[in-house]
Design a protein around this motif. Sequence first.
Motif, short mmCIF file in Angstrom:
data_model
loop_
_atom_site.label_atom_id
_atom_site.label_comp_id
_atom_site.label_asym_id
_atom_site.label_seq_id
_atom_site.Cartn_x
_atom_site.Cartn_y
_atom_site.Cartn_z
N GLU A 62 4.09 -8.31 -1.48
CA GLU A 62 2.65 -8.05 -1.55
C GLU A 62 1.89 -9.36 -1.80
O GLU A 62 2.22 -10.09 -2.73
CB GLU A 62 2.38 -7.04 -2.68
CG GLU A 62 0.93 -6.87 -3.05
CD GLU A 62 0.04 -6.44 -1.89
OE1 GLU A 62 0.38 -5.49 -1.18
OE2 GLU A 62 -1.02 -7.10 -1.68
N GLY A 80 0.86 -1.19 0.00
CA GLY A 80 0.00 0.00 0.00
C GLY A 80 0.89 1.23 0.00
O GLY A 80 2.12 1.13 0.13
N GLY A 129 -5.86 -7.98 2.03
CA GLY A 129 -5.28 -8.67 3.18
C GLY A 129 -5.96 -8.34 4.50
O GLY A 129 -5.32 -8.32 5.54
N ASN A 172 -1.26 -9.70 -2.81
CA ASN A 172 -2.14 -9.61 -3.98
C ASN A 172 -1.33 -9.86 -5.25
O ASN A 172 -0.10 -9.94 -5.19
CB ASN A 172 -2.79 -8.22 -4.00
CG ASN A 172 -3.97 -8.13 -4.96
OD1 ASN A 172 -4.43 -9.14 -5.51
ND2 ASN A 172 -4.47 -6.93 -5.16
N ALA A 194 0.85 -4.28 6.54
CA ALA A 194 -0.43 -4.98 6.75
C ALA A 194 -0.99 -4.32 7.99
O ALA A 194 -0.25 -3.81 8.82
CB ALA A 194 -0.14 -6.45 7.03
N HIS A 218 -10.75 7.96 -4.44
CA HIS A 218 -11.76 8.71 -5.19
C HIS A 218 -11.33 10.15 -5.41
O HIS A 218 -11.58 10.72 -6.45
CB HIS A 218 -13.10 8.67 -4.47
CG HIS A 218 -13.70 7.32 -4.50
ND1 HIS A 218 -13.76 6.50 -3.41
CD2 HIS A 218 -14.20 6.60 -5.53
CE1 HIS A 218 -14.30 5.35 -3.76
NE2 HIS A 218 -14.57 5.38 -5.03
N VAL A 268 -8.38 13.25 -3.52
CA VAL A 268 -7.56 13.67 -2.38
C VAL A 268 -7.41 15.19 -2.40
O VAL A 268 -7.51 15.81 -3.45
CB VAL A 268 -6.15 13.03 -2.41
CG1 VAL A 268 -6.18 11.59 -1.98
CG2 VAL A 268 -5.51 13.15 -3.76
C1 LIG Z 1 -13.10 1.92 -1.03
C2 LIG Z 1 -12.08 2.89 -0.54
C3 LIG Z 1 -12.14 4.22 -0.94
C4 LIG Z 1 -11.19 5.13 -0.48
N1 LIG Z 1 -11.20 6.43 -0.95
C5 LIG Z 1 -10.21 7.28 -0.59
C6 LIG Z 1 -10.14 8.59 -1.14
O1 LIG Z 1 -10.93 8.96 -1.97
N2 LIG Z 1 -9.13 9.41 -0.73
C7 LIG Z 1 -8.19 9.02 0.17
O2 LIG Z 1 -7.28 9.81 0.50
N3 LIG Z 1 -8.23 7.78 0.71
C8 LIG Z 1 -9.21 6.91 0.35
N4 LIG Z 1 -9.26 5.65 0.87
C9 LIG Z 1 -8.31 5.31 1.93
C10 LIG Z 1 -6.92 5.09 1.41
O3 LIG Z 1 -6.95 4.44 0.18
C11 LIG Z 1 -6.18 4.24 2.43
O4 LIG Z 1 -6.28 4.84 3.71
C12 LIG Z 1 -4.70 4.09 2.12
O5 LIG Z 1 -4.47 3.87 0.76
C13 LIG Z 1 -4.19 2.91 2.92
O6 LIG Z 1 -2.84 2.67 2.63
P1 LIG Z 1 -1.99 1.64 3.45
O7 LIG Z 1 -0.69 1.56 2.82
O8 LIG Z 1 -2.03 1.97 4.90
O9 LIG Z 1 -2.79 0.26 3.36
P2 LIG Z 1 -3.25 -0.62 2.13
O10 LIG Z 1 -3.37 0.18 0.90
O11 LIG Z 1 -4.46 -1.33 2.59
O12 LIG Z 1 -2.07 -1.63 1.91
C14 LIG Z 1 -1.83 -2.73 2.72
C15 LIG Z 1 -1.22 -3.80 1.83
O13 LIG Z 1 -0.73 -4.86 2.63
C16 LIG Z 1 -0.96 -6.07 1.93
N5 LIG Z 1 -0.86 -7.18 2.89
C17 LIG Z 1 -1.64 -7.38 3.97
N6 LIG Z 1 -1.25 -8.52 4.60
C18 LIG Z 1 -0.20 -9.01 3.89
C19 LIG Z 1 0.63 -10.16 4.03
N7 LIG Z 1 0.47 -11.00 5.03
N8 LIG Z 1 1.60 -10.37 3.13
C20 LIG Z 1 1.81 -9.52 2.10
N9 LIG Z 1 1.04 -8.43 1.92
C21 LIG Z 1 0.05 -8.17 2.81
C22 LIG Z 1 -2.33 -5.88 1.36
O14 LIG Z 1 -2.62 -6.78 0.33
C23 LIG Z 1 -2.25 -4.44 0.90
O15 LIG Z 1 -1.79 -4.35 -0.42
C24 LIG Z 1 -10.18 4.72 0.41
C25 LIG Z 1 -10.11 3.37 0.79
C26 LIG Z 1 -11.03 2.45 0.31
C27 LIG Z 1 -10.91 1.02 0.69
#
Ligand SMILES: Cc1cc2nc3c(=O)[nH]c(=O)nc-3n(C[C@H](O)[C@H](O)[C@H](O)COP(=O)(O)OP(=O)(O)OC[C@H]3O[C@@H](n4cnc5c(N)ncnc54)[C@H](O)[C@@H]3O)c2cc1C
Length: 809
Positions: free
Chosen positions: A96, A75, A530, A98, A355, A120, A122
Amino acid sequence: MPDLRSLALGGLVILLIKILQSLLFKRRRSMFSLDSVRPPAPHVADRKLRAKVLKQSFSPEKVPHGLDAIVIGSGIGGLSAAALLAKAGKKVLVLEQNDQAGGCCHTFIEKGYEFDVGIHSVGEFGRTGLSRTLLDQLTDGQLEFVPIDPVYDVLKLRYLSEKSASYDFCSPKERWISTLKKQFPGEEEAVDKFIRYIEESTSFIFVFGVVKFLPLWLSKLVIKLGIIDWFTPYSKWASRSAQSVVEELTDNEDLRTAFTYLWAIAGVIPSDVSFNVMALLHHHYYGGSYYPRGGASEIPFHIIPVIEKSGGKVLVNANVKKIVLDESASRAVGVVVEKDSKSFKIAAPIIISNANVTVTLTKLLPEKVGKRAIQYPVLSRVRPSVPCMEIFLGLNASNEELKLSAQNYTCVMDNNIEELYRKYRRMPIEEALNAEPPVIYLAFPSAKDPTHDQRHPGKATCTIIGPAEYEWFRPWENESFLHRNDRYEEIKKTIGHRLIEQACKLFPQIRDKIDLVVIRSPLSHNHYLGRTTGDIYGLYGDIERFKLETQALLRPETGIEGLFLSGQDVMTSSLLGAAIGGVFCASKILNRNLMNELNGLMKEAEKRENRSSPARRMPIEEALNAEPPVIYLAFPSAKDPTHDQRHPGKATCTIIGPAEYEWFRPWENESFLHRNDRYEEIKKTIGHRLIEQACKLFPQIRDNIDLVVIRSPLSHNHYLGRTTGDIYGLYGDIERFKLETQALLRPETGIEGLFLSGQDVMTSSLLGAAIGGVFCASKILNRNHMSELDGLMKEAEKRENRTWPSPAR
Ligand SMILES: Cc1cc2nc3c(=O)[nH]c(=O)nc-3n(C[C@H](O)[C@H](O)[C@H](O)COP(=O)(O)OP(=O)(O)OC[C@H]3O[C@@H](n4cnc5c(N)ncnc54)[C@H](O)[C@@H]3O)c2cc1C
C-alpha cells in the motif's frame, strides 16, 4: 412482476450459466465455512495495537519468502482478493502506498477526532445476505455492521432558499414506498411504476457479472448475437438514463429529483447514469442502511489477520512504481517498490492490481504492454469518475448535545441540479471562488457508530462532500502535498469554507462547536488513494460503463499472463462492489466459482438462522413495523391468594415477547440511565406492540392500564448480570441435551476450588437451577445430596400418609 416469458427465459439463462459453470470451473468442496465465523471480539481501541496491524511499514526484510501473489493496493478490493487467496492457503503480500492500510476504508485521527474517508453507509447487512456472508468470511465474523436511522437518507431540496423541502427515505422497502406516496400525494401511480421498474431492472443485473465470468471470446459472441437481450431486459434498462425514465413517469419535478437523488452518492448525474444502476442503488438500501461498528478502519483491521494466517503480510508506505515483466514482456513476474528514493524488486507468480484500471494500465505497465490489456479500450470510452472536496469537522460537543442523527443528507440547490452542477464545474476558478456549490452531501459519522461516544466522549464529527473541478487544482498536482503554495491553500480554503457555511446554515447548532477543520481537495485523493485526477470512484459509472460490451472487458484477467485486476473498477463503486471485485479476481486465479460457493454458504446460513429462531435477525427498522409472532401473557395478581389483601383494587399483567439482541447492542455499554432517545424509541415501540396485542386478547384491561414498565434484553444484562440479554442461560436445544454435552455441564470446572451452580448445570427453571445448587453442594461436600433428599422425600411421604389418610381410603 416479470411476465411468464421473462421468467421462462430467465430460467433458461440460469440453466445455460450452470452448464457453462460446470464446464469452466472444477467442482470442489467449498472453501468457506460457517464454522470459521467466531463471535466478534471486544473492540480494540488502543492506537498502538491498531497500528501494529494497519501501519506495518514496508522494509525488504518484512517481505515473506516464497510468495504466491502480490496485491498492489490495500482497498477492500485488494484485501478481499488477498484474504480469499489466503483462505485457499496462498501466501500473499499486499503493498500500500499510503501510510496505512484500507484505501477508501482508512480512517485518520486528528486532535482526538476520528474520521473515515470513504464509507458513509452500506446496504444489505440486515439479514443473512451476500454482504454479511462475504464480510463474515473475510473477517472470520469479526466485523459488525450496525443499522443507522430507519430514515437513512434525507433529501433537502432548495436548501438555501425559503422554498426548501425535505424528503425522507426509509427502510424497510414497504415503509419507503408508503412514505414516498405520503410525501407526494397524487403521485401514487408514478411511485408504483418506479418500484416496478426497479424490480424488473435489478432482477437481471447479475448478467453483467456473467459476461465477466465467461471466456472473453464467448462473452463477445453472446453479446454480438444479442443472446442476452433475447432473455433479459438488462440492456433495455442499461441503455436508458435514470433521468429519461423518471421524466416519463411524472411531471412533478420534486419527485423526479427524489427518484434520482442517489446520483450525488454515485457521483454520476441522472442524465449519465443508467437506470439499472440507479435502481441497484435504491435496491441496495431496501433493507436499511448500515455502518461499521467502531468505524471504517475496522474493515482492514479484521481482514489483515486472515491474510497473515497463511503467512502473508500487508505493508504500507510501499509505493509500487512498476509491474515487472519477463523478458518477452508477456508475463507479470513481480513489482518494483519505491521507498525513501530506493527501489526494491519483489517477485511473485501472480500480481493483482487494486490500484484503479487507469493507473495500472497507463502508469504501472510500459505503454506498449498496457495497450495490449483486455481493459485498455475501456479507457477511451469511459473517463475517470468525478473529483470532489471532502471536509471533516471536529465538533466539541457530544452527538446528544448537538442532537445529531445517524442519517445522510443530500442537499441540492434546485431541481435543475444537473445544469447547475455542470455550470459550477465548468467555471474558471475565479468565478468558482465566488459561487455557491449547488450540491452538498453531509453526514455525522459519530452519530452512526455506537462505540463513538465511549471512545471519544464529548466529541462529534461531521463530514461534508462537495463538487470540485480537477482543473482548479491541476497546477499543483506534481508538488508534494506539504509544499503547495498559498494560492493552492486559498482556493482549497475558500471552497471548503463555503461548504462549511452551507452546513452551518443547515445545522445551525454546529456553528459554535467547530473545533477542527480538515479540508481535502482532489489532490488529497491523489495522495491518499493513489488517484491521478482526484477521482473518488475509479471509472465513471455512466451508461457506457454499464453496457455489456464494456462490462465484458472490465474483468479480472488482463490478457497479460499473471496479471489480474481487483476492486471497484472490475465491478461497481461501493464497498460491496469492490469486495465482489476481489471475489471475481480470486475466482479467476483459483479457477473456482467463489460467488457460487458464497451463495451456497448464504443459503446454509439462512437455514441455520431460521432453524435457531425464525423470529430472529429482522433488522430493527423492519422489526419496529412488524407484529411479534408470539407472546406469553399472565396475570400474576390473580395467582397469588395474598395479593388482593396486600394490594387492594390493583391487578398486574406480565407480557413476554421475542427480541433480537442486535437491536439493542448499540447501547450495551451505556449505563441504563444514559441510553439515548433512539434506545427508548425502540424499546417503547416494540413494547407497545406487545401491549396492543395483549389488549386485543383481553380488551377489559385496555382502559385500566395505570403503569407500564418495559424491559429490554439490556435490562436483563443489568438486573440479571447477562451479556446478551439471554434469559435462560444456555440455549436449551438438542445439542445442549446430548449426553456428551450434559456430561460437561457439571459443577466442578477442572480449576481447583472453582464450581458452577444454577440453571446451566441442570435445566432452566426454578427447580432445575435449585437442583444445580444441590449438585454443586454435593460435589463440594463430597456427599450425594440428591440421594439424601430422595430419602427425606420418601420419609415425608410416609409421614403424610400416616397423618392424612387419603379420602379414597
Ligand atoms: C468520499 C467517498 C465516500 C464513499 N462512500 C461510500 C459509502 O457510503 N458506501 C459505499 O459502499 N461505498 C462508498 N464509497 C465507495 C467505496 O469506498 C469504494 O468504491 C471502495 O472502497 C473502493 O475499493 P477499492 O479496493 O476498489 O479501491 P480503493 O479503496 O481506492 O483502494 C485502492 C488502493 O490502492 C492503493 N494504490 C494505488 N496505487 C498504488 C500503488 N502504485 N502502489 C501501492 N498502492 C497503490 C491506494 O492507495 C488505495 O489504498 C465512497 C468513496 C469515497 C471516496
